[in-house]
Design a protein around this motif. Structure first.
Motif: not given
Length: 540
Positions: A164-168, A175-179
């Motif tokens: 979880t995060s505020v921005y992402g 298949e890469i997520a940045v938070f």
């Protein structure tokens, strides 16, 4: 006339260019309009207010754009603007791998940006049939870049972790997520809190890009750069990261850490502190096992013991810290041992210290200094009480030297020696067997009376303010006094005499100095049986 012809020709050519550009733009707009097609709807109407430019569509609505489908309960379709608004049970399908759900959608067919709001869910099915799900209330999905962004809080879940995060953002292609901001990676075995984090849903590796904390039952990791494999529980941590396990903290320029085995390896500027035992180990390589509490350091290795006000600084090629139980720790030092404390200094080949009985063992040509006294022997054993020296035992080939003046030294040798301390200085010495001594008694004005040589089976002497106060020799002592003017050079010292002041550690920094030891001209050879016994003790 010729110039006018050129001008007319140029204007004609420019007009043809403008006309071609306009035709191209119109063709592009028509092509873009054709990108969005209405495949199905229960009710299809037009808005007279907007000159039929807005189409109102209701009931089981299905749009097709390129090769993707969009479903909803109702929609406004802006054909001229190549855009639409969708309401209720919105669903976007891109192939058989990407599905996006929400309550509302605005889609711009020119920029190919989809803006979904309220109860948004993005599902990406991976090659192994697992699914990655993104939850948020505000998602912008760029179909050209194939990236989804959220900016008012979101959550991504796969089979291993929940993030979880505020921005992402999440890319179905890579298949890469940045938070960013208030990042929390929740795993059944640990929690990771970060400012900036990158996560691969394929490799399950979290890349740390900002200040982060990883908490688990085994301890805490603090890092601002590196990666953590959430599946294998292994990590590479950079920029002076630290692993905290109980009372011990391991730090280095770079760390390799395996949480399952509890093994940490530190490279360059390693720093390990044990707050319970008041011990610090440093070096350019370090190794630590959480389960056994075993520590190892090499390459400029140093240990500092600071349980009392006076810190002991120790250097060797290799240092080991072994935990026996909750009350006993053993420290071993190998090759080129040098240590410094204000009351004692020493050098030897190897050393062992046991906290259970507070005994320090020195092996391999050991030398120990206390104020103006120098002690040597085949081995030296130092007995301590609360890190204060209680007495020193030299079991074989004991030899003590004290400088009196330039070229003149008090000397004392024998088989077995015990030196007792009061405070930080030697107060009493006992020799058992083959006691031999040379002393230079002083007049009241500090001039030397001569050389006093004694030989006996046993000897005891008492010191006062660092000087000889009284001496007892028995049972049948022999002695000889020679005045200084009559003293021959070879009579000034005993056979095993060597003054090693040049290799004595002068301060805590001097323990790293390389030295070459001088040898006596006729050194006594230690008994082989004694050496074998000492080796057995060292092996323990």
């Amino acid at each position: 006339m010729r110039n006018r012809s050129y001008i007319l020709l140029a204007l004609l050519l420019m007009g043809w260019s403008f006309q071609s550009l306009a035709q191209t733009q119109v063709a592009d707009t028509v092509a873009q309009r054709d990108k969005i097609r209405i495949l199905r709807a229960d009710v299809h109407s037009f808005s007279a207010q907007f000159n039929d430019r807005i189409q109102i569509i209701r009931g089981n609505v299905v749009f097709l754009y390129d090769s993707s489908y969009m479903y909803c309960d109702s929609a406004y379709y802006y054909k001229d603007d190549v855009s639409l608004e969708a309401f209720g049970n919105v669903r976007m399908e891109q192939g058989d791998t990407l599905f996006i759900y929400g309550d509302y959608l605005f889609y711009n067919g020119i920029t190919e940006l989809a803006q979904l709001r309220e109860n948004v869910r993005m599902e990406n099915y991976q090659a192994d049939s697992s699914v990655v799900t993104l939850y948020t209330d505000s998602l912008d999905y760029d179909r050209v870049a194939n990236i989804g962004y959220y900016f008012e809080g979101g959550k991504i879940i796969d089979e291993e972790n929940e993030l979880t995060s505020v921005y992402g953002q999440y890319s179905p292609d890579t298949e890469i997520a940045v938070f960013n901001e208030n990042v929390h990676l929740n795993n059944p075995k640990f929690d990771l809190y970060s400012d900036t984090l990158e996560y691969s849903t394929v490799t399950k590796i979290a890349t740390i890009l900002g200040p982060s904390v990883i908490e688990s039952d085994s301890g805490v990791i603090n890092s601002s750069r590196g990666w953590y494999n959430t599946e294998l529980n292994t990590s590479l941590l950079l920029d002076r990261s630290e692993v905290v396990s109980g009372n011990r903290v391991l730090t280095g320029d770079s760390l390799l850490y395996d949480r399952v085995s509890g093994i940490g390896q530190a490279y360059d500027n390693m720093f390990l502190i044990d707050t319970a035992q008041n011990i610090i180990m440093t070096g350019n390589y370090g190794y630590y096992e959480e389960k056994t509490e075993y520590a190892f350091a090499t390459d400029s290795a140093q240990a500092m013991e600071f349980s009392q006000g006076d810190t002991l600084f120790l250097h060797a090629d290799t240092l080991q810290l072994i935990t026996v139980d909750s009350t006993e720790r053993i420290m071993k030092a190998f090759r080129g041992v040098r240590f410094y404390r204000t009351d004692i200094q020493g050098v030897c080949d190897s050393m062992r210290f046991d906290t259970k009985d507070s005994v320090l063992y020195m092996y391999g040509k050991p030398i120990l200094w206390n104020e103006e006294q120098q002690l040597t022997g085949d081995s030296i054993i130092i007995y301590m009480a609360d890190t204060t020296v209680e007495y020193v035992h030299v079991p074989t080939s004991a030899f003590v030297v004290q400088k009196v003046d330039t070229g003149y030294y008090n000397q004392l040798g024998g088989n077995d020696l015990k030196a007792y301390f009061i405070g930080k200085a030697i107060e009493h010495i006992d020799i058992d067997g083959n006691a031999e001594s040379i002393f230079y008694p002083l007049e009241r004005d500090s001039t030397m009376m001569g050389r006093n040589y004694t030989q006996s089976s046993y000897l005891s002497m008492w010191m006062k303010e660092g000087k000889l106060d009284k001496m007892k020799i028995w049972p049948t002592p022999k002695g000889k006094m020679i005045p200084i003017p009559l003293l021959l050079p070879e009579e000034k010292t005993l056979k095993k005499f060597v003054w090693h002041d040049d290799i004595r550690p002068r301060d805590k920094h001097d323990i790293f100095r390389f030295y070459k030891r001088k040898e006596a001209e006729n050194p006594a050879q230690p008994d082989k049986a004694v050496l074998q016994q000492l080796m057995k003790i060292n092996e323990k």
